[in-house]
Design a protein around this motif. Structure first.
Motif, PDB file in Angstrom:
ATOM      1  N   ILE A 127      94.553   2.732 -14.488  1.00 49.55           N
ATOM      2  CA  ILE A 127      94.500   2.655 -13.026  1.00 49.55           C
ATOM      3  C   ILE A 127      95.118   3.912 -12.404  1.00 49.55           C
ATOM      4  CG2 ILE A 127      95.362   1.351 -11.030  1.00 49.55           C
ATOM      5  CD1 ILE A 127      95.301  -1.119 -13.066  1.00 49.55           C
ATOM      6  N   GLN A 128      96.241   4.378 -12.960  1.00 44.92           N
ATOM      7  CA  GLN A 128      96.901   5.573 -12.443  1.00 44.92           C
ATOM      8  C   GLN A 128      96.055   6.830 -12.673  1.00 44.92           C
ATOM      9  OE1 GLN A 128     100.359   4.521 -14.825  1.00 44.92           O
ATOM     10  NE2 GLN A 128     101.654   4.532 -13.011  1.00 44.92           N
ATOM     11  N   ARG A 129      95.340   6.859 -13.800  1.00 45.64           N
ATOM     12  CA  ARG A 129      94.454   7.997 -14.078  1.00 45.64           C
ATOM     13  C   ARG A 129      93.267   8.008 -13.117  1.00 45.64           C
ATOM     14  NH1 ARG A 129      95.472  10.144 -19.524  1.00 45.64           N
ATOM     15  NH2 ARG A 129      97.337   9.071 -20.244  1.00 45.64           N
ATOM     16  N   GLN A 130      92.706   6.821 -12.866  1.00 46.41           N
ATOM     17  CA  GLN A 130      91.601   6.731 -11.900  1.00 46.41           C
ATOM     18  C   GLN A 130      92.084   7.164 -10.512  1.00 46.41           C
ATOM     19  OE1 GLN A 130      88.470   6.071 -12.418  1.00 46.41           O
ATOM     20  NE2 GLN A 130      88.224   4.715 -14.170  1.00 46.41           N
ATOM     21  N   ALA A 131      93.310   6.789 -10.161  1.00 46.17           N
ATOM     22  CA  ALA A 131      93.871   7.174  -8.862  1.00 46.17           C
ATOM     23  C   ALA A 131      94.005   8.695  -8.762  1.00 46.17           C
ATOM     24  CB  ALA A 131      95.235   6.506  -8.656  1.00 46.17           C
ATOM     25  N   THR A 132      94.382   9.343  -9.876  1.00 47.06           N
ATOM     26  CA  THR A 132      94.514  10.808  -9.898  1.00 47.06           C
ATOM     27  C   THR A 132      93.152  11.468  -9.681  1.00 47.06           C
ATOM     28  OG1 THR A 132      96.386  10.592 -11.422  1.00 47.06           O
ATOM     29  CG2 THR A 132      95.378  12.774 -11.235  1.00 47.06           C
ATOM     30  N   ILE A 133      92.110  10.903 -10.314  1.00 44.54           N
ATOM     31  CA  ILE A 133      90.753  11.435 -10.136  1.00 44.54           C
ATOM     32  C   ILE A 133      90.315  11.264  -8.676  1.00 44.54           C
ATOM     33  CG2 ILE A 133      88.324  11.055 -10.747  1.00 44.54           C
ATOM     34  CD1 ILE A 133      89.316  10.436 -13.624  1.00 44.54           C
ATOM     35  N   SER A 134      90.640  10.111  -8.073  1.00 39.60           N
ATOM     36  CA  SER A 134      90.314   9.877  -6.657  1.00 39.60           C
ATOM     37  C   SER A 134      91.006  10.898  -5.756  1.00 39.60           C
ATOM     38  CB  SER A 134      90.729   8.462  -6.232  1.00 39.60           C
ATOM     39  OG  SER A 134      90.002   7.484  -6.939  1.00 39.60           O
ATOM     40  N   ALA A 135      92.280  11.189  -6.045  1.00 40.73           N
ATOM     41  CA  ALA A 135      93.033  12.179  -5.253  1.00 40.73           C
ATOM     42  C   ALA A 135      92.367  13.548  -5.329  1.00 40.73           C
ATOM     43  CB  ALA A 135      94.479  12.252  -5.747  1.00 40.73           C
ATOM     44  N   ALA A 136      91.907  13.917  -6.528  1.00 44.93           N
ATOM     45  CA  ALA A 136      91.230  15.207  -6.710  1.00 44.93           C
ATOM     46  C   ALA A 136      89.927  15.247  -5.906  1.00 44.93           C
ATOM     47  CB  ALA A 136      90.959  15.448  -8.190  1.00 44.93           C
ATOM     48  N   GLU A 137      89.157  14.137  -5.960  1.00 43.98           N
ATOM     49  CA  GLU A 137      87.894  14.082  -5.217  1.00 43.98           C
ATOM     50  C   GLU A 137      88.140  14.218  -3.717  1.00 43.98           C
ATOM     51  OE1 GLU A 137      85.889  10.535  -6.425  1.00 43.98           O
ATOM     52  OE2 GLU A 137      85.465  11.280  -8.442  1.00 43.98           O
ATOM     53  N   LEU A 138      89.219  13.577  -3.232  1.00 41.70           N
ATOM     54  CA  LEU A 138      89.584  13.697  -1.813  1.00 41.70           C
ATOM     55  C   LEU A 138      89.901  15.145  -1.440  1.00 41.70           C
ATOM     56  CD1 LEU A 138      91.943  10.707  -0.890  1.00 41.70           C
ATOM     57  CD2 LEU A 138      89.680  11.198   0.005  1.00 41.70           C
ATOM     58  N   ALA A 139      90.452  15.893  -2.403  1.00 44.42           N
ATOM     59  CA  ALA A 139      90.823  17.295  -2.155  1.00 44.42           C
ATOM     60  C   ALA A 139      89.646  18.244  -2.374  1.00 44.42           C
ATOM     61  CB  ALA A 139      91.983  17.690  -3.070  1.00 44.42           C
ATOM     62  N   GLY A 140      88.476  17.687  -2.717  1.00 40.72           N
ATOM     63  CA  GLY A 140      87.302  18.521  -2.935  1.00 40.72           C
ATOM     64  C   GLY A 140      87.232  19.119  -4.322  1.00 40.72           C
ATOM     65  N   LEU A 141      87.843  18.420  -5.303  1.00 36.53           N
ATOM     66  CA  LEU A 141      87.862  18.929  -6.678  1.00 36.53           C
ATOM     67  C   LEU A 141      87.215  17.940  -7.641  1.00 36.53           C
ATOM     68  CD1 LEU A 141      91.523  20.296  -6.881  1.00 36.53           C
ATOM     69  CD2 LEU A 141      89.450  21.691  -7.092  1.00 36.53           C
ATOM     70  N   LYS A 142      86.395  18.467  -8.532  1.00 35.91           N
ATOM     71  CA  LYS A 142      85.863  17.655  -9.630  1.00 35.91           C
ATOM     72  C   LYS A 142      86.821  17.830 -10.810  1.00 35.91           C
ATOM     73  CE  LYS A 142      81.916  17.518 -12.816  1.00 35.91           C
ATOM     74  NZ  LYS A 142      82.461  18.193 -14.008  1.00 35.91           N
ATOM     75  N   VAL A 143      87.222  16.719 -11.421  1.00 36.38           N
ATOM     76  CA  VAL A 143      88.146  16.793 -12.565  1.00 36.38           C
ATOM     77  C   VAL A 143      87.331  17.017 -13.833  1.00 36.38           C
ATOM     78  CG1 VAL A 143      89.881  15.567 -13.924  1.00 36.38           C
ATOM     79  CG2 VAL A 143      89.856  15.325 -11.439  1.00 36.38           C
ATOM     80  N   SER A 144      87.482  18.205 -14.418  1.00 36.36           N
ATOM     81  CA  SER A 144      86.757  18.470 -15.664  1.00 36.36           C
ATOM     82  C   SER A 144      87.508  17.869 -16.851  1.00 36.36           C
ATOM     83  CB  SER A 144      86.552  19.971 -15.871  1.00 36.36           C
ATOM     84  OG  SER A 144      87.768  20.619 -16.126  1.00 36.36           O
ATOM     85  N   ARG A 145      88.820  17.665 -16.687  1.00 37.33           N
ATOM     86  CA  ARG A 145      89.603  17.024 -17.756  1.00 37.33           C
ATOM     87  C   ARG A 145      90.957  16.604 -17.206  1.00 37.33           C
ATOM     88  NH1 ARG A 145      90.357  17.583 -23.604  1.00 37.33           N
ATOM     89  NH2 ARG A 145      91.949  16.030 -24.077  1.00 37.33           N
ATOM     90  N   LEU A 146      91.370  15.379 -17.518  1.00 39.18           N
ATOM     91  CA  LEU A 146      92.769  14.976 -17.349  1.00 39.18           C
ATOM     92  C   LEU A 146      93.431  15.233 -18.696  1.00 39.18           C
ATOM     93  CD1 LEU A 146      92.631  11.504 -15.515  1.00 39.18           C
ATOM     94  CD2 LEU A 146      93.177  13.718 -14.507  1.00 39.18           C
TER      95      LEU A 146
END
Length: 566
Positions: A127-146
């Motif tokens: 859940i915390q990892r998904q939240a981090t990906i959501s934060a990145a998307e909000l900032a206009g970033l695609k997460v290529s890797r956590l």
């Protein structure tokens, strides 16, 4: 010539965040608007309702105004934090930090950025990892890797090593603690085991100092000793952090705290601090011992202990590690920078940088993942902790009763025998066809390199397949929620990056003015007035020159203040 956009690397920290890229065969860190590599993970609102990020936000702590910090600890929860009349989730606050770091790189490289490698604590759950990906998307970033923080640190350390070795990454940041046992052989960096505590970090040692101060001096401020008032807590925390930094270098420190007309000097000795911190040090030992046990390695088989994270500068922590391993930990890696430098290497690997073609990295899933079985909710692990990832395993489960029409698959993460003691991640309701037999289902867990769990359920009797990426938790955002939140965040007035340094200096000067009296206060007041006049003229060259003199003056004032405290 390669014109592709670089993949940036971000260490999104509880206390501080950093950003960098992999360029010309090495990690390159990018400074912020202040010319510093560390951006405090802090957010506040100024008197005009503009969002302040980083150092400027921290300056407001001393005024008693609300400043939001340590919100990384709330990732994956529904809790909201308030700034005046506005409220934010941890995801939204984290996205503001990520966006600020993204803009720093875009400013430095003069190109748009849209992809990032982002570090997370190894012990962050799905859940915390998904939240981090959501934060990145909000900032206009695609997460290529956590990438797990200790794994990133292992990459930073292992890159320059040629000999086979076994080393331990001891990562104590502002809000989280992770430990990983890593083996290096033939260009392979293999994480053998990870363990940690998501609610243990430098913040807890700061809180310890605050509690001790308040216990002894609450009555001096006419308050009860059992709870620190919110308006005092923000300012006291800033002073406790300063004292903790001093304790990282000296045998004793002074916590000087002034509130309204009362001023208290609280002397802290290293020995006293060690006694107060015994419970926290014990909590550090447990994940250490678990990681060694899971890796089947004795402390004397570890060639090097690598300390990363700003909180590892505390002598009491280094002393504990030295005692446990019978040798001094390595200081070859800069504690604050190790994680982001490793993330830069990972960004280089994702971009297939030629300088990194010899490196292979393997990681593990640091916790067990499974489902609830039986009437009493016993935990049935499908993926056991420290399995190498990516990993996929399938188990078969049977209906408890003949004629049962459905099975509830409840998914948990943890190590306890009973599910109620573990972390609930989500559930899936599986319909069974009418049948007198006790039907079975096959449950497959797949855990990818980003640490995201996919769950597939197959019903052999019908051939039906159900799939679930775990996104049903209240704190994980749907695409529509992300779109709505992005619009809301874009409507916020964020202080312009170019003026941030001027704003921060003015806030710092105002704070120093309030802390002093007499001639010094008059001098600070004159300098504030002069710098304000320069800013009004809007001559960039003149502002730059004046700003340098103004900053040097403020540095001298703070140096004198520090000297007076002793």
């Amino acid at each position: 010539m390669n014109h592709t956009k670089p993949i940036i690397a971000i260490d999104l920290g509880t206390s501080n965040s950093l950003v960098g890229i992999f360029e010309n065969g090495q990690s390159k860190l990018i400074p912020n608007a202040y010319g510093k590599l560390l951006t405090p993970s802090a957010i506040a609102l100024d008197e005009n309702g503009q969002i302040l990020i980083g150092n400027a936000a921290l300056e407001l702590r001393y005024t008693g105004q609300p400043v939001l910090t340590s919100f990384k600890r709330l990732m994956g929860t529904a809790k909201r934090l308030s700034l005046r009349d506005q409220s934010f989730s941890a995801v939204e606050l984290s996205s503001l930090i990520l966006k600020s770091l993204k803009e720093d790189v875009e400013h430095a490289l003069e190109t748009d950025i849209d992809e990032a490698v982002i570090t997370v604590p190894a012990y962050f759950n799905d859940i915390q990892r998904q939240a981090t990906i959501s934060a990145a998307e909000l900032a206009g970033l695609k997460v290529s890797r956590l990438i797990n923080e200790p794994t990133a640190a292992a990459l930073a350390y292992g890159l320059g090593q040629t000999d086979d070795s076994c080393f331990l990454i001891f990562d104590l940041g502002g809000g989280t603690f992770d430990v990983s046992v890593v083996e290096l052989f033939d260009g392979v960096i293999e994480v053998r085991a990870s363990a940690g505590d998501n609610y243990l970090g430098g913040d807890d040692f700061v809180q310890l100092l605050m509690k001790q101060f308040w216990k002894q001096h609450a009555s001096d401020f006419n308050y009860e000793a059992n709870v620190i008032p919110p308006e005092i807590e923000i300012a006291l925390k800033a002073k406790a952090q300063l004292a903790l930094h001093t304790l990282s270098k000296e045998q004793e420190a002074l916590l000087n705290f002034k509130w309204q007309d009362t001023e208290i000097n609280f002397q802290i000795h290293q020995n006293d601090f060690a006694k107060w911190a015994e419970a926290l040090l014990l909590r550090l030992r447990r994940p250490l011992e678990r990681a060694l046990r899971d890796a089947r390695i004795r402390p004397d088989q570890v060639d090097q202990v690598i300390m990363v994270g700003g909180a590892t500068r505390m002598p009491i922590v280094r002393k504990m590690v030295t005692k446990l391993f019978g040798r001094f930990p390595s200081t070859s890696v800069q504690p604050d920078e190790a994680i982001v430098r490793g993330a830069c290497v990972q960004a280089g690997l994702k971009a297939k940088d030629q300088a990194l073609k010899e490196i292979v990295l393997t990681d593990v899933c640091p916790f067990s993942l499974g489902i609830a079985v039986g009437d009493d909710g016993q935990f049935s692990p499908i993926l056991e902790r420290n399995i190498v990832i990516p990993a996929s395993r399938v188990n078969s489960y049977y209906a408890m009763h003949k004629g049962q029409r459905n099975i509830e698959v409840k998914i948990y993460q943890g190590e306890h025998r009973l599910c109620k003691e573990n972390v609930f991640l989500g559930e899936l309701n599986v319909a069974l066809p009418p049948n007198d037999d006790q039907l079975s289902i096959d449950v497959r867990f797949s855990y990818n390199p980003n640490g995201i769990l996919d769950v597939d359920v197959h019903v052999p009797a019908t051939g039906e397949n159900l799939q679930k990426v775990l996104i049903n938790h209240q704190s994980v955002m749907s695409e529509q929620q992300i779109s709505e939140a992005r619009q809301q965040l874009e409507s916020l007035k964020i202080h312009p990056r170019d003026n941030l340094l001027n704003k921060s200096l003015m806030l710092r000067a105002e704070r120093l003015y309030s802390e002093h009296t007499g001639d010094m206060r008059s001098s600070i007041g004159e300098k504030i007035q002069y710098f304000s006049q320069i800013l009004e003229q809007q001559d960039e060259r003149q502002i730059r020159e004046s700003r340098t003199h103004f900053e040097n003056f403020l540095n001298e004032v703070e140096d004198l203040q520090l000297f007076d405290d002793y």
